[in-house]
Design an enzyme around this catalytic site. Structure first.
Site, PDB file in Angstrom:
ATOM      1  N   SER A  96       5.150  -2.798  -1.406  1.00 27.26           N
ATOM      2  CA  SER A  96       5.840  -1.772  -2.187  1.00 27.26           C
ATOM      3  C   SER A  96       5.124  -1.431  -3.504  1.00 27.26           C
ATOM      4  CB  SER A  96       7.275  -2.227  -2.432  1.00 27.26           C
ATOM      5  OG  SER A  96       8.031  -1.184  -2.980  1.00 27.26           O
ATOM      6  N   ASP A 239       5.813   5.111  -5.179  1.00 27.35           N
ATOM      7  CA  ASP A 239       5.309   3.745  -5.248  1.00 27.35           C
ATOM      8  C   ASP A 239       4.365   3.522  -4.048  1.00 27.35           C
ATOM      9  OD1 ASP A 239       7.312   3.728  -3.336  1.00 27.35           O
ATOM     10  OD2 ASP A 239       7.946   1.690  -3.761  1.00 27.35           O
ATOM     11  N   ASP A 241       4.436   2.139  -1.089  1.00 28.50           N
ATOM     12  CA  ASP A 241       4.840   2.396   0.301  1.00 28.50           C
ATOM     13  C   ASP A 241       5.695   3.659   0.419  1.00 28.50           C
ATOM     14  OD1 ASP A 241       7.044   1.190  -0.966  1.00 28.50           O
ATOM     15  OD2 ASP A 241       7.796   0.366   0.907  1.00 28.50           O
ATOM     16  N   ASP A 243       8.607   4.810  -0.654  1.00 31.66           N
ATOM     17  CA  ASP A 243      10.040   4.912  -0.401  1.00 31.66           C
ATOM     18  C   ASP A 243      10.782   5.364  -1.658  1.00 31.66           C
ATOM     19  OD1 ASP A 243       9.808   2.485  -1.709  1.00 31.66           O
ATOM     20  OD2 ASP A 243      11.103   1.379  -0.344  1.00 31.66           O
TER      21      ASP A 243
HETATM   22 MG    MG Z   1       8.750   0.676  -2.234  1.00 33.32          MG
END
Ligand code: MG
Length: 453
Positions: A96, A239, A241, A243
């Site tokens: 993340s 960020d 990844d 999300d």
């Molecule tokens: Mg994330």
């Protein structure tokens, strides 16, 4: 409840090739595969260790008899979307927003929601105390790919907003993917929304040369400067990844995640004539104020995005989120979704026909204070019980013990929560003035001090 030995709030996150070695990842994946016994989608972010870990989890899954579908490098929510629609489970290789040396494994169930506690405990039991299933030579799984998921994820996002209206506005947008997984989706999504796109750090790179993957204000100075220089309508950052989405307004101001949450909540309730909003107990009163005004009902869970996602599914909720700006659109993905957040915010700008700074200024204003205090782990339960007892016996304040102890007064609240990873309590207070918020947070600290030995 039995203590977990590996899993944190969402998966297992460690330093790559230190604890998180190929051997570790492979055995853990085999333990998960032993329970799923089906087709598991895998994918990951842009980290240097992601290909190594993907190979390792592939081997583990195949050995447990699962088939593997490799989705490539893509955002976490795109994998969650794919699993919900096509597969029996999924493993996402990502850390993340953490620095480059970290990586992690996020496990999801067949709905694409982070795995529930009982399943994680069973995975750990197989990993430490038992043996993962190792099938016969003629039952070893097969590897497939699915290269259409990224396009499908973008197209499904577009279906959920008014593309024509957004395109007509030709918004000027600067997007900073931080060289993370959003590099493969965000600029393309914005192009399809008719935006004039300027991209920063949209080349995938596991060394994250442009900025740290965490989209906090100090890391977004290039984005802020570019928004101002170009006179853009909005700046967007993801960020590692992809999300989470963070916004910069047209004046170059960093917009806090809870403001984005409130803004999209208002839009969703307006468009749908109310609905169930799910969030956590640490969320702002602003979310409740907006719900009251626009016919929403708020349900608060313990802190954690997968708890919010699960509750949204169980209660057939309209929309959910956390105070850090992770927004969940449950008709699409049961998890935080950056692409849908981007599309919805741009749609809001166009439909409300106001600059982002003005829309943010319309939202209810509250003041917050976050403090922390040390407390040994083995005293936490007793400290919380004593605080709850004192409040019940000596005051008429409302009490919420969903997660820690939340004390609600007429003019604000304080929540005293034990950290899951450190020997500390976090005291988070909110009120209608900064002085009162500070006072309440300090009151929370004093309550812990009183009962801590
Ligand atoms: Mg994330």
């Amino acid at each position: 409840m039995v203590e977990k030995r590996l899993f944190g709030t969402f998966g297992v996150r460690r330093t790559a090739n230190d604890v998180l070695t190929p051997e570790f990842a492979s055995r853990l994946a085999a333990s998960y595969g032993s329970i799923v016994k089906g087709t598991v989608a895998i994918g990951g972010d842009t980290r240097t260790s992601t290909p190594m870990l993907k190979q390792a989890i592939t081997a583990g899954l195949l050995s447990s008899g699962c088939d593997v579908v490799d989705l490539g490098i893509l955002p976490t929510p795109a994998i969650q979307y794919a699993v919900r629609n096509y597969y029996d489970g999924g493993i996402i290789v990502t850390a993340s927003h953490n620095p480059p040396k970290y990586n992690g494994l996020k496990f999801v169930d067949e709905f694409g929601i982070g795995t529930p506690d009982d399943m994680e405990l069973e995975v750990e039991r197989l990993y430490f105390d038992g043996e993962p299933t190792r099938v016969n030579w003629n039952e070893i799984g097969q590897i497939f790919t699915n290269e259409s998921i990224i396009d499908e994820y973008i197209d499904e996002t577009l279906k959920r907003v008014d593309v024509e209206a957004i395109s007509a506005r030709k918004l000027k947008v600067v997007v900073d993917c931080g060289s993370g997984a959003g590099s493969f989706t965000a600029p393309y999504l914005l192009k399809k929304l008719g935006c004039e796109v300027t991209s920063l750090n949209c080349q995938a790179d596991g060394f994250f040369p442009g900025r740290n993957p965490e989209p906090i204000e100090p890391n977004l100075q290039d984005l802020i400067a570019t928004v101002k220089d170009l006179g853009a309508d909005i700046g967007l950052a993801h960020d590692g990844d992809a999300d989470r989405t963070i916004c910069i307004d047209e004046k170059g101001n960093f917009v806090l995640g809870d403001k984005t949450f409130a803004l999209v909540e208002r839009q969703m309730l307006k468009e749908n004539d109310g609905g169930i909003i799910v969030t956590t107990v640490a969320t702002s009163q602003a979310i409740y104020d907006i719900a009251e005004e626009y016919g929403g009902e708020v349900i608060a869970t313990a802190v954690g995005d997968l708890l919010v996602a699960r509750e949204l599914k169980e209660k057939d909720g309209l929309f959910g989120g956390e105070e850090n700006g992770g927004l969940i659109f449950p008709d699409f993905v049961y998890g935080r979704d950056a692409a849908m957040t981007v599309a919805k915010i741009l749609e809001t700008l166009v439909k409300e026909d106001k600059p982002l700074s003005e829309l943010i200024a319309e939202l209810p204003v509250y003041y917050q204070e976050k403090l922390k205090i040390e407390c040994p782990d083995d005293q936490k339960q007793e400290v919380m019980a004593n605080i709850a007892k004192e409040i019940k016996d000596t005051t008429d304040f409302n009490l919420d013990t969903t997660d820690g102890v939340k004390i609600l007064k007429d003019d604000g609240w304080v929540i005293i929560r034990p950290s899951g990873t450190e020997p500390i309590f976090r005291c988070f207070a909110e009120s209608d003035s900064q002085d009162k918020a500070n006072e309440m947070a300090n009151w929370g600290i004093s309550l812990v001090e009183k009962y801590r030995k």
